[in-house]
Every structure is written in C-alpha cells, then in structure tokens.
Design a protein around this motif. Structure first.
Motif, PDB file in Angstrom:
ATOM      1  N   ALA A  19       0.838  -1.197   0.000  1.00 52.61           N
ATOM      2  CA  ALA A  19       0.000   0.000   0.000  1.00 52.61           C
ATOM      3  C   ALA A  19       0.872   1.245   0.000  1.00 52.61           C
ATOM      4  O   ALA A  19       2.055   1.194   0.327  1.00 52.61           O
ATOM      5  N   VAL A  20       0.252   2.374  -0.371  1.00 50.83           N
ATOM      6  CA  VAL A  20       0.970   3.638  -0.432  1.00 50.83           C
ATOM      7  C   VAL A  20      -0.027   4.767  -0.201  1.00 50.83           C
ATOM      8  O   VAL A  20      -1.218   4.626  -0.493  1.00 50.83           O
ATOM      9  N   LEU A  21       0.450   5.878   0.339  1.00 49.50           N
ATOM     10  CA  LEU A  21      -0.384   7.078   0.436  1.00 49.50           C
ATOM     11  C   LEU A  21       0.501   8.312   0.423  1.00 49.50           C
ATOM     12  O   LEU A  21       1.694   8.249   0.722  1.00 49.50           O
ATOM     13  N   HIS A  22      -0.099   9.433   0.056  1.00 43.49           N
ATOM     14  CA  HIS A  22       0.581  10.723   0.069  1.00 43.49           C
ATOM     15  C   HIS A  22       0.116  11.501   1.284  1.00 43.49           C
ATOM     16  O   HIS A  22      -1.078  11.728   1.472  1.00 43.49           O
ATOM     17  N   ASN A  23       1.073  11.889   2.121  1.00 46.78           N
ATOM     18  CA  ASN A  23       0.789  12.707   3.292  1.00 46.78           C
ATOM     19  C   ASN A  23       1.141  14.153   2.945  1.00 46.78           C
ATOM     20  O   ASN A  23       2.302  14.537   2.984  1.00 46.78           O
ATOM     21  N   PRO A  24       0.151  14.971   2.561  1.00 52.29           N
ATOM     22  CA  PRO A  24       0.461  16.348   2.132  1.00 52.29           C
ATOM     23  C   PRO A  24       0.921  17.202   3.304  1.00 52.29           C
ATOM     24  O   PRO A  24       0.326  17.172   4.376  1.00 52.29           O
ATOM     25  N   VAL A  25       1.987  17.955   3.097  1.00 49.97           N
ATOM     26  CA  VAL A  25       2.523  18.858   4.105  1.00 49.97           C
ATOM     27  C   VAL A  25       2.954  20.124   3.400  1.00 49.97           C
ATOM     28  O   VAL A  25       3.694  20.068   2.408  1.00 49.97           O
ATOM     29  N   GLN A  26       2.490  21.262   3.868  1.00 50.26           N
ATOM     30  CA  GLN A  26       2.914  22.536   3.308  1.00 50.26           C
ATOM     31  C   GLN A  26       4.254  22.917   3.916  1.00 50.26           C
ATOM     32  O   GLN A  26       4.381  23.024   5.124  1.00 50.26           O
ATOM     33  N   CYS A  27       5.245  23.100   3.070  1.00 48.27           N
ATOM     34  CA  CYS A  27       6.597  23.424   3.523  1.00 48.27           C
ATOM     35  C   CYS A  27       6.867  24.896   3.238  1.00 48.27           C
ATOM     36  O   CYS A  27       7.042  25.292   2.096  1.00 48.27           O
ATOM     37  N   ALA A  28       6.892  25.710   4.301  1.00 47.67           N
ATOM     38  CA  ALA A  28       7.083  27.143   4.125  1.00 47.67           C
ATOM     39  C   ALA A  28       8.494  27.477   3.659  1.00 47.67           C
ATOM     40  O   ALA A  28       8.742  28.557   3.136  1.00 47.67           O
ATOM     41  N   LEU A  29       9.441  26.556   3.857  1.00 51.48           N
ATOM     42  CA  LEU A  29      10.822  26.833   3.508  1.00 51.48           C
ATOM     43  C   LEU A  29      11.108  26.613   2.029  1.00 51.48           C
ATOM     44  O   LEU A  29      12.181  26.937   1.551  1.00 51.48           O
TER      45      LEU A  29
ATOM     46  N   TYR B  43       4.982  13.968   2.134  1.00 61.32           N
ATOM     47  CA  TYR B  43       5.713  12.720   2.313  1.00 61.32           C
ATOM     48  C   TYR B  43       4.944  11.566   1.673  1.00 61.32           C
ATOM     49  O   TYR B  43       3.713  11.580   1.607  1.00 61.32           O
ATOM     50  N   LEU B  44       5.685  10.570   1.226  1.00 66.25           N
ATOM     51  CA  LEU B  44       5.102   9.366   0.638  1.00 66.25           C
ATOM     52  C   LEU B  44       5.360   8.209   1.599  1.00 66.25           C
ATOM     53  O   LEU B  44       6.509   7.912   1.923  1.00 66.25           O
ATOM     54  N   TRP B  45       4.277   7.575   2.059  1.00 67.35           N
ATOM     55  CA  TRP B  45       4.379   6.399   2.930  1.00 67.35           C
ATOM     56  C   TRP B  45       4.182   5.151   2.079  1.00 67.35           C
ATOM     57  O   TRP B  45       3.156   5.017   1.408  1.00 67.35           O
ATOM     58  N   VAL B  46       5.149   4.268   2.089  1.00 67.86           N
ATOM     59  CA  VAL B  46       5.082   3.017   1.324  1.00 67.86           C
ATOM     60  C   VAL B  46       5.118   1.861   2.315  1.00 67.86           C
ATOM     61  O   VAL B  46       6.084   1.720   3.079  1.00 67.86           O
ATOM     62  N   ALA B  47       4.057   1.042   2.305  1.00 68.77           N
ATOM     63  CA  ALA B  47       3.944  -0.068   3.251  1.00 68.77           C
ATOM     64  C   ALA B  47       4.166  -1.389   2.546  1.00 68.77           C
ATOM     65  O   ALA B  47       3.866  -1.557   1.366  1.00 68.77           O
ATOM     66  N   SER B  48       4.706  -2.350   3.302  1.00 67.94           N
ATOM     67  CA  SER B  48       5.007  -3.655   2.718  1.00 67.94           C
ATOM     68  C   SER B  48       4.896  -4.730   3.781  1.00 67.94           C
ATOM     69  O   SER B  48       4.773  -4.466   4.977  1.00 67.94           O
ATOM     70  N   GLY B  49       4.946  -5.949   3.312  1.00 70.71           N
ATOM     71  CA  GLY B  49       4.930  -7.089   4.216  1.00 70.71           C
ATOM     72  C   GLY B  49       5.853  -8.182   3.715  1.00 70.71           C
ATOM     73  O   GLY B  49       5.989  -8.388   2.513  1.00 70.71           O
TER      74      GLY B  49
ATOM     75  N   SER C 171       5.564 -12.273  10.482  1.00 71.39           N
ATOM     76  CA  SER C 171       6.076 -11.755  11.750  1.00 71.39           C
ATOM     77  C   SER C 171       6.271 -10.242  11.761  1.00 71.39           C
ATOM     78  O   SER C 171       6.356  -9.647  12.838  1.00 71.39           O
ATOM     79  N   HIS C 172       6.344  -9.617  10.619  1.00 80.20           N
ATOM     80  CA  HIS C 172       6.601  -8.172  10.631  1.00 80.20           C
ATOM     81  C   HIS C 172       6.205  -7.526   9.309  1.00 80.20           C
ATOM     82  O   HIS C 172       6.076  -8.179   8.280  1.00 80.20           O
ATOM     83  N   GLY C 173       6.010  -6.222   9.383  1.00 83.13           N
ATOM     84  CA  GLY C 173       5.790  -5.394   8.214  1.00 83.13           C
ATOM     85  C   GLY C 173       6.711  -4.199   8.294  1.00 83.13           C
ATOM     86  O   GLY C 173       7.352  -3.944   9.319  1.00 83.13           O
ATOM     87  N   GLN C 174       6.774  -3.421   7.220  1.00 82.64           N
ATOM     88  CA  GLN C 174       7.714  -2.303   7.176  1.00 82.64           C
ATOM     89  C   GLN C 174       7.085  -1.119   6.465  1.00 82.64           C
ATOM     90  O   GLN C 174       6.293  -1.273   5.541  1.00 82.64           O
ATOM     91  N   VAL C 175       7.451   0.072   6.928  1.00 85.65           N
ATOM     92  CA  VAL C 175       6.989   1.311   6.319  1.00 85.65           C
ATOM     93  C   VAL C 175       8.194   2.167   5.969  1.00 85.65           C
ATOM     94  O   VAL C 175       9.067   2.389   6.812  1.00 85.65           O
ATOM     95  N   GLU C 176       8.247   2.610   4.725  1.00 82.97           N
ATOM     96  CA  GLU C 176       9.300   3.516   4.259  1.00 82.97           C
ATOM     97  C   GLU C 176       8.657   4.877   3.999  1.00 82.97           C
ATOM     98  O   GLU C 176       7.611   4.966   3.346  1.00 82.97           O
ATOM     99  N   ILE C 177       9.272   5.935   4.506  1.00 79.21           N
ATOM    100  CA  ILE C 177       8.764   7.289   4.317  1.00 79.21           C
ATOM    101  C   ILE C 177       9.740   8.064   3.452  1.00 79.21           C
ATOM    102  O   ILE C 177      10.943   8.119   3.743  1.00 79.21           O
TER     103      ILE C 177
END
Length: 813
Positions: A329-339, A353-359, A363-369
């Motif tokens: 799975a994946v999702l886009h976490n919108p964040v306004q960056c003033a810089l 940010y982009l969150w990428v989930a996997s399995g 016994s475990h799963g992983q999330v890459e941001i």
C-alpha cells in the motif's frame, strides 16, 4: 455553455430525473471545448513557429524550425533588463521568448515593415532572432545563486554591457536588483559586529542613559528584522525576474563563455510557469521520454504531447537487505513546507511525504517514508511493525464545521492529521503525521482479529474492511480526534473479503465479491448492486471522478463505469488492445495476450484515468475533469516505461502552492510603497517623522530604511546621555527621544524623501484568485524496463527490486 450546464447541475437536487442527462451534457460540452481548445492551441503554435521561421537568417535554425518536428511549449513577451557591473540598470527592451521542446529562442520584436502579401501565414509581428540555445544547456539561476553555477571552465559576462578594462570576468557577479545578495551578506556581517558590541557593552562599569544592554539588544533585534526584510526582498526579486544562464561563443583560448540574461515577467504566475516548463522540457529530452508513450489508435510511436506525464525518475523502495518485502500500500501525506523556495516549488514534486507499506513474512511489516520536497523522492524514515501492513489511510485533522463549535471547545487533544495502518493480524495503528518522527498514537484490534484489507475515513467515522466480509466502523473518541476502539459497529456485507472502500460524500462504497455495497454514513443502512455478472470475479479496484466510479476486477481486462447516484452502468472499456502490442514475446499471439491482461491498479488524476496491469504496463485514458460523467471519449496512451512485474499501486500526489507565493509584493519598487495616496494622512495606522539633521538616506528610487530608537525606558537611569554635541548644545531630536516610548521600530522611506513611515505589510494586493497545483503520479512494482525499442522488445533493469516510478505533470494554473 459549460458554465451554464454547471450551474444547472448545482441547482438540480440528487435523485432528480434530470441529473444524469445534465451530467452527460456537461461531459459532452467539456469534451467539445477541450477539442476546440486543443485545435486552437495547435494552430497558434504552427503560426508562431512559421512566423519565427520566416525571420531567421541562420540556416541551421531555419531548418530546425521548418522540419515540423518542433513543439512550441510556451512563448511570451518579456522585458529584458541589462545591468551594469554595479547592479545599475543600463537598458530594458521587450523580447519575444520562445520555448520549444529542445531549443530556447530570444527575438527582437519588429513592428515596422510592409506586410508580406504572398505568404499564407497570417500577418503578425516580425521577429529578428537575437540568440538561440539548446535547452539542455540553459540554466535558471536565482538571485544569490550565481556562485553555485560558476566553475573553472565557465566564464561569466554581463550580457549587453561592456566590461571595464582590467577587470576579471571570472570574479563574482551580482545581477538583478542592486546587489541584494551582497547587501544581505553585509547585514549579516554587521549583525556579528553588533553582537560583539553588545558583549562589550555588558562589561561597562558605568551607567549611561542610552548606552546599555537594552539598547544594544534593540540594535541586534532591529538588524535581524532588516535581514529578514532583505531576504524577503530577494525572494520578491525572484518572483518576477527570470534569470537564465545561456551558453555563448567560446573565447580566444577555446574556453566556454556563458552570459546571464535577466527577464522581467508580467507576473509571478508567468515566472513560475516559465521555470516549470523549462524544467519539464529538459526531462522530456531524456532517452526514456523520447518517446515515452505509445498511442494504440495511431498504431505508431509518435511524439506524445508535452502535457503527457513525464518519467522523472526511478527510486528503489527498500535497501538491498530487504528485497524480499512485498509492496502492499501507499499514500501521500500532504505537508505545506514554508521553507520551499519560489522556483523550487515549480520544479520539485508536490510537497509532503510518501508512505510506502510492505509485508514480508507473517512476523513483521515495514513502512518507508520518502520526502517529496525535491525533484527526486528521498528516503527519510523507516520503521517496522508487528505484522505485514495491508493498507494505509490518511485522515485529515477534524475541521470545526464537522465537529461544531462546542466540540472544538470540549476537545482536549490536538493530534492533527493522522495516518492509519491496517495489519494482517487485525491491528489498526494510528500515527501522527506532523513530521517524520512516526509516533504511534493509538493501537487496537478488530473484535475478530481478522486481517484489515482496506481503511477509509469519512466524517467522524473510520471504516475498516475485513477479510471475512465485514466492515467495522469506529467513531471518534469524545472530545478527541482519535478513534474509540471500545464500541465499534460491525456491518456484515457478505462472505467474500472486503477488498476496497471508497468514500463518496455521505456514503462509503465497499466491494465484496462481485458486488458493491453502499453504506449510509449516518444510519449504516446498506444497499447493493452487481458490478460483474460472474460470481467468481471480485471488484478489485475503484476510482471516482465527477459523477462516476470506474471499477476493475480480479480477472479480465475490462473496466466499467457506474453512476454514483443511480448506480447504473454507463460504459465498459477493454484495455487489452492497448497493451498486447507491447507484450514481450506475444506480438503475434494477440488472443493469448488478451487472456493474460489483468488490471492491478486504478487511479484518476487531472483528467486521466490511469490503469496499471499485471504486465507492468501503464495505460492512461482521458476523462473529463468537471463534475460530469467520466466517460472515455479520447485516445488512450500506453507507457513505454514499465515495471517488470505487476503495477502494485498507483498514487496521486498533489499540492497547491501557497497563495502568498503568488503575491507581487515588491519592497524594491516605488509603486509598491506601503504608504501611498490617502494612506499618508492616516495617522492612526502609521506614524511619520522627518529626518533630523540630514539623516540616513538611500540613493536611487528604492525605499530606504531608518532604524529609530526611543529610549524612554532608560530615561530614569542616572548619568547623562552620551552625545557628540558639545556641552550645553541643544538637540531637539534627542530631547524628543528621551520622552518617547522605546520600541526599536523600523521606518521606511515614503514617496516624500523627507518623510519616513512605520514599516507594515502591504495591503495593496490581497490573495490572488489564481491557483497553482503541482501534481505527480507514482507507480510501484518490481524492476524497470523500457519498451521503446520497437517490436515489443524490452530493455532495462530486469530485477526483483521494488521500484517507484515518478511521473511528473505540468503545473496547472
């Protein structure tokens, strides 16, 4: 007519028999308008290029323009400004600037001259080409970045300005507003000196009325404000000044010489469009985008229009030691960056940010941001959870309109936006999305402990689709934004797994087997319809656009469109004809290839329906952008860049640039003075004072800045004021300062050079109505391969490595 249809649709309530005909009419009108606009755009492009070609004396450039292979991306009349060595403006003149797909051309505008009656080209402006340059060698340079583009092999010269003899052209050059960047550095130096003075003042043993730590701290604070003002001035200078580093002829020793060209654009919107189009045109010149798309209807690999998605980059998802992880799975976490800088906003990916989930195993799963605030995603965080992650959901902060004013007052916890993870062991994890700390705020499991296949937020509810055919609904905790796991409501909708959830206004659609169940958000009442006639086939994907929902299935190559209100089917498209030509080893066996085509992902983004297949191939189909029916009427395009395995997901990322970026506040232009016209007499909102004894004044037309200190807070201290005046001398200005409030204010020079007014934000221009949206689509799958070699041959990275392919779209304004 389009506006009329939109208004009629808004005034027609849902359930009315005229709703669907109105939506279909809006779709037809929008489609017709798009076709007419595209025909006009192409005609204007051809006319502009032909008019330019007639004016070219250079044979090579004339041949380049006459081949018919050049696309005109953007052309506009800009003001070229030539600066001297000291930053002074030497001259300015209108130029017509042409951005072609591979060349940038600057031309003089010649209005005089007899018309050419023998030409078939409509009579228009005459041009004289001033210079042209290959696009790949043109570079955008912002104020203060001159040194970053300078190297030993490049020399800089002031374009159009004579260089005084004996001076080196390899030294640092400041162009644009008079030495803004150098002035900033000088202020920073002065601040360091003032800080040192402050330390020395604190060691004074005597007591003095206007020489003490309070005054020296005011000096430091005021200089810090001046530095911020100068930084804003530099930012403003960037908003309407397009600065290009263009290759010139080599010098006598054979070294390349580049020259800087500075254009004033009509508006910040124009500047940001130029920077974005230049950036994308360079990406389009890469091998993977020449060509990047194939039109099955044309049966030939033609050059795709510039607005087609461009493959910007490929990024590995996991480190080499985690290659066994499966993308889920994946999702886009919108964040306004003033810089984010003004021009960086037009060349980077959508902010957030982009969150990428996997399995992997059970016994475990992983999330890459990944951070998206650059032109290439950058991994910034990785963490593991106790089971494979099967789905993700972004939940925005609860708005006051949703919760009511009383709820806002009672709320005790402010958690902001959150991200929910659904796990294979039945757990739901809630993470804060404020930054990349990835703090887990809440953990709970569904009553059955059944794998959570999908999550969707709607209003005050969180819907969780389970593998056993149930949908569990959680409410928000009283007075909080987190979910209450103690009293969930379970809605049983079938025996097959609930594979997808889709939120539509006040309802949620849930796919279960070959049926779709519509759940009413308030009552949890349900109604259902059959999306596929074969009970062995499941609804695997759903994507909404306007008044319709496109669906794809677990088997087959067909996608179907359903009306969001009547639930009736409106269209069916078979995508196999658009992918069989590109199937490796199946160019002659079309029938066998059609059986193998399966849709694995579905997405609607900016007028395109994206279809990912089990072959790793992506197909885009045009759909209307308005609130009509998203029927497919135009030509589809097939990507010549593909994954080696199924397209596991497609996600749209978008962000709207801050309206503040589009304001044309100019602290360096006299016309934008904060005191103008009637405001000068408004003594209640601003305060004016005359310069005393020929106080500090800036040269030129730009506004000056006066640091004015009022020292009433130190008037009660013993000792006499320090002054350069002789004993007994009277100074009215000093006396006035002794009896006024100490505030360390900054005053700016008004239209009257003898009057200074308190600095305040300019209200001359409010928030602009224009919206600028940055968008990109990201696909995920195993490996990367190129299908552009003809005959369906693929080349590239035939590996099992999980890859993100980033497709960038032009800014929409």
């Amino acid at each position: 007519m389009v506006c009329v249809a939109q208004d009629m649709l808004k005034n027609t309530p849902k359930g009315h028999q005229d709703r669907l005909p109105l939506q279909l009419a809006l779709t037809e009108l929008e489609t017709l308008a798009e076709k007419l606009n595209e025909q006009k755009r192409v005609a204007d492009q051809i006319a502009e290029i032909q008019q330019l070609a007639k004016s070219v004396s250079d044979r090579a450039l004339n041949k380049l323009l006459s081949t018919g292979q050049r696309q005109l991306i953007l052309c506009e009349t800009l003001i070229e400004v030539v600066y001297g060595d000291r930053g002074q403006v030497l001259k300015s003149k209108e130029r017509k600037v042409f951005l072609l797909n591979d060349t940038l051309i600057c031309a003089n505008i010649n209005i005089k001259g007899p018309p050419d009656l023998s030409s078939l080209v409509p009579i228009g402006l005459k041009y004289t080409v001033k210079w042209s340059a290959p696009l790949v060698q043109v570079q955008v340079v912002e104020v203060g970045q001159e040194g970053s583009v300078q190297n030993k092999e490049t020399m800089f010269q002031h374009y159009g300005a004579k260089r005084p003899s004996g001076t080196s052209i390899t030294g640092k050059v400041f162009l644009g507003p008079p030495r803004l960047y150098q002035e900033l550095q000088e202020m920073q130096h002065d601040l360091d000196v003032v800080d040192q003075i402050s330390q020395l003042v604190s060691t004074l043993q005597g007591t003095y009325q206007n020489l003490n730590s309070a005054v020296s701290q005011d000096w430091s604070l005021s200089l810090q404000r001046l530095i911020r003002m100068k930084e804003d001035e530099i930012q403003t200078a960037n908003k309407c000044r397009l600065r290009l580093l263009v290759p010139g002829k080599s010098d006598k020793s054979g070294r390349p010489v580049s020259f800087m060209v500075v254009f004033n654009t009509p508006s910040p919107l124009s500047k940001i469009s130029w920077v974005n189009r230049l950036h994308l045109a360079k990406i389009a010149q890469r091998d993977e985008n020449m060509p990047g798309w194939f039109s099955a209807e044309d049966d030939v690999k033609t050059k795709a229009p510039f607005w087609c998605p461009l493959l910007a980059c490929c990024v590995p998802v996991f480190p080499s030691k985690a290659q066994e992880m499966k993308l889920e799975a994946v999702l886009h976490n919108p964040v306004q960056c003033a810089l984010l800088g003004f021009s960086a906003a037009s060349t980077s990916l959508p902010q957030g940010y982009l969150w990428v989930a996997s399995g992997g195993d059970v016994s475990h799963g992983q999330v890459e941001i990944f951070s998206l605030n650059r032109s290439t995603p950058r991994a910034v965080k990785s963490f593991q959870v106790g089971a494979p992650v099967l789905c993700l959901a972004y939940v925005p902060e609860e708005s006051q309109s949703e919760e009511g004013e009383s709820g806002a007052a009672e709320r005790t916890s402010m958690v902001g936006n959150t991200i929910c993870l659904g796990l294979q062991d039945g757990s739901i994890l809630v993470y804060g999305s404020v930054d990349t700390a990835a703090q887990c705020l809440l953990t709970f499991r569904n009553p059955e402990g059944c794998p959570v296949l999908c999550l969707k937020h709607s209003g005050n509810f969180l819907f969780a689709g389970l593998k056993d055919g149930k949908v569990v609904v959680y409410r928000r905790k009283s007075g909080e934004e987190l979910w209450d796991p103690e009293s969930p409501r379970c809605v049983s909708i079938g025996t097959e797994p609930v594979r997808r959830l889709l939120a539509l206004e006040d309802t949620v659609w849930a796919s279960c087997g070959n049926r779709v169940i519509v759940i009413e958000g308030a009552t949890m009442n349900t109604r259902s319809f059959e999306a596929h006639q074969d009970t062995a086939v499941s609804v695997a994907h759903m994507a909404r656009a306007g008044g319709g929902v496109w669906m794809a299935f677990s088997e087959g190559s067909s996608i179907r469109l359903f009306h969001t209100e009547t639930l009736e089917p409106l269209q069916e498209i078979n995508i196999s004809a658009r992918t069989t030509f590109l199937s490796p080893g199946k160019s002659s066996g079309i029938g066998g290839a059609q059986k193998s085509v399966r849709v694995t992902s579905l997405l609607v983004c900016q007028g395109l329906l994206w279809v990912g297949t089990a072959q790793g191939i992506i197909v885009t189909l045009p759909v209307p952008k308005l609130e009509g029916i998203p029927k497919i009427t135009g030509k589809g395009m097939t990507s010549l860049n593909a994954h080696c395995g199924p397209v596991d997901f497609l996600v749209a990322t978008s962000s709207t640039l801050s309206p503040q970026l589009l304001k044309r506040d100019s602290m360096g232009d006299g016309g934008d003075s904060p005191s103008g016209g009637e405001d000068k007499t408004n003594t209640s909102s601003q305060e004016s004072l005359h310069q005393a004894n020929g106080g500090p004044r800036r040269e030129g037309k730009g506004k000056g800045v006066l640091l004015q200190y009022r020292l009433r807070s130190t008037s009660q201290l013993p000792g006499k004021p320090l002054s350069s005046k002789p004993e007994g001398a009277s100074d009215s200005s000093l006396e006035s300062l002794e009896h006024s409030v100490e505030d360390g204010s900054i005053y700016e020079l008004s239209e009257d050079p003898e009057v200074w007014v308190r600095g305040r934000p300019s209200a001359r221009e409010g928030v602009r109505k224009e919206g600028v949206t940055s968008a990109a689509v990201i696909s995920g799958g195993r490996g990367f391969r190129s299908l552009g070699g003809g005959g369906g041959n693929s080349t590239g990275t035939e590996s099992s490595e999980s890859i993100l392919m980033v497709w960038q779209l032009p800014l929409t304004v």
